[in-house]
Motif scaffolding. Structure first.
Motif, PDB file in Angstrom:
ATOM      1  N   ASP A 192      13.511  53.901 -25.381  1.00 15.15           N
ATOM      2  CA  ASP A 192      12.331  54.758 -25.221  1.00 15.15           C
ATOM      3  C   ASP A 192      11.067  53.969 -24.893  1.00 15.15           C
ATOM      4  N   PHE A 193      11.019  52.695 -25.271  1.00  9.53           N
ATOM      5  CA  PHE A 193       9.820  51.899 -24.987  1.00  9.53           C
ATOM      6  C   PHE A 193       9.562  51.750 -23.491  1.00  9.53           C
ATOM      7  N   TRP A 194      10.548  52.054 -22.666  1.00  7.12           N
ATOM      8  CA  TRP A 194      10.412  51.918 -21.209  1.00  7.12           C
ATOM      9  C   TRP A 194       9.887  53.201 -20.562  1.00  7.12           C
ATOM     10  N   GLN A 195       9.784  54.278 -21.332  1.00  6.78           N
ATOM     11  CA  GLN A 195       9.283  55.537 -20.787  1.00  6.78           C
ATOM     12  C   GLN A 195       7.821  55.409 -20.365  1.00  6.78           C
ATOM     13  N   ASN A 221      13.289  43.517 -29.836  1.00  7.52           N
ATOM     14  CA  ASN A 221      12.370  44.146 -28.874  1.00  7.52           C
ATOM     15  C   ASN A 221      12.861  44.030 -27.429  1.00  7.52           C
ATOM     16  N   GLN A 222      14.158  43.804 -27.247  1.00  3.56           N
ATOM     17  CA  GLN A 222      14.693  43.635 -25.897  1.00  3.56           C
ATOM     18  C   GLN A 222      15.909  44.519 -25.648  1.00  3.56           C
ATOM     19  N   MET A 223      15.942  45.113 -24.466  1.00  2.00           N
ATOM     20  CA  MET A 223      17.146  45.768 -23.959  1.00  2.00           C
ATOM     21  C   MET A 223      17.757  44.775 -22.977  1.00  2.00           C
ATOM     22  N   ILE A 224      19.010  44.408 -23.225  1.00  2.00           N
ATOM     23  CA  ILE A 224      19.683  43.409 -22.388  1.00  2.00           C
ATOM     24  C   ILE A 224      20.945  44.040 -21.816  1.00  2.00           C
ATOM     25  N   MET A 225      21.019  44.083 -20.488  1.00  2.00           N
ATOM     26  CA  MET A 225      22.190  44.644 -19.818  1.00  2.00           C
ATOM     27  C   MET A 225      22.714  43.664 -18.778  1.00  2.00           C
ATOM     28  N   TRP A 250      14.752  43.710 -20.506  1.00  2.00           N
ATOM     29  CA  TRP A 250      13.464  44.384 -20.632  1.00  2.00           C
ATOM     30  C   TRP A 250      12.920  44.018 -22.002  1.00  2.00           C
ATOM     31  N   THR A 251      11.736  43.405 -22.046  1.00  2.00           N
ATOM     32  CA  THR A 251      11.140  42.966 -23.301  1.00  2.00           C
ATOM     33  C   THR A 251       9.876  43.768 -23.566  1.00  2.00           C
ATOM     34  N   LEU A 252       9.831  44.434 -24.726  1.00  2.11           N
ATOM     35  CA  LEU A 252       8.635  45.143 -25.154  1.00  2.11           C
ATOM     36  C   LEU A 252       7.691  44.129 -25.779  1.00  2.11           C
ATOM     37  N   ASN A 253       6.545  43.919 -25.140  1.00  2.00           N
ATOM     38  CA  ASN A 253       5.554  42.974 -25.638  1.00  2.00           C
ATOM     39  C   ASN A 253       4.650  43.636 -26.672  1.00  2.00           C
ATOM     40  N   LYS A 254       4.006  42.825 -27.503  1.00  4.45           N
ATOM     41  CA  LYS A 254       3.145  43.339 -28.566  1.00  4.45           C
ATOM     42  C   LYS A 254       1.998  44.189 -28.041  1.00  4.45           C
ATOM     43  N   ASP A 255       1.525  43.930 -26.817  1.00  2.00           N
ATOM     44  CA  ASP A 255       0.409  44.694 -26.246  1.00  2.00           C
ATOM     45  C   ASP A 255       0.850  45.986 -25.548  1.00  2.00           C
ATOM     46  N   GLY A 256       2.148  46.328 -25.632  1.00  2.00           N
ATOM     47  CA  GLY A 256       2.659  47.555 -25.029  1.00  2.00           C
ATOM     48  C   GLY A 256       3.168  47.397 -23.615  1.00  2.00           C
TER      49      GLY A 256
END
Length: 168
Positions: free
Chosen positions: A35-38, A112-116, A135-141
């Motif tokens: 969901d963090f990629w939405q 905090n990472q989606m790895i495919m 895909w890495t979700l960084n602390k700043d969004g």
């Protein structure tokens, strides 16, 4: 009597909300892992130049994330379907673009990472490779998307390294 009506109303709405959530097949933590990629994103290359725009929306009752990519010059476009496969306990992505290319990936979220990764394939040089996208979700969004091409366990090439910044 007034309190009885209020109690019946509260119980009724609570039961209605419970029955709706219990019917949601894709309302699990695993289905929420990506969901963090939405969102609507402006994407820049590692050097800060414009890479393009990406819109990712959750649809089909929360069962799929649909990506719509438009490159910086508007000529290259692509779409991916991303979903959690409850049978295999993995996320899957199917990417198709207007250049006739496609890519199939599977993987999972770690912290905090989606790895495919893709299945191995043979390159033009006859060697075996696989695609790995993180895909890495960084602390700043923001979200970093790093696409590496792997050979014998080492990075042979970085196909894409982009930074996603949300557009409000």
């Amino acid at each position: 009597m007034k309190y009885l009506i209020i109690t019946v109303f509260l119980l009724g709405t609570g039961i209605g909300a419970w029955s709706q959530s219990s019917n949601c097949i894709c309302c699990t933590e695993n289905h929420d892992d990506f969901d963090f990629w939405q969102g609507k994103w402006e994407v820049t290359n590692k050097d800060g130049t414009d890479a393009g725009n990406n819109t990712i929306v959750k649809m089909q009752g929360g069962c799929v994330l649909i990506e719509n990519w438009v490159g910086a010059k508007g000529q290259y476009t692509g779409t991916s379907l991303n979903f959690y496969n409850s049978n295999t306990k993995q996320w899957e992505q199917l990417w198709v673009d207007n250049a006739g290319s496609n890519l199939k990936l599977t993987g999972n979220r770690t912290d905090n990472q989606m790895i495919m990764k893709s299945l191995p394939f043979v390159g033009k040089d006859g060697k075996k490779y696989l695609n790995k996208i993180t895909w890495t979700l960084n602390k700043d969004g923001t979200v970093r998307q790093l696409w590496e091409v792997i050979h014998d366990g080492s990075v042979a090439n970085v196909a894409f390294d982009g930074l996603y910044t949300k557009v409000d």
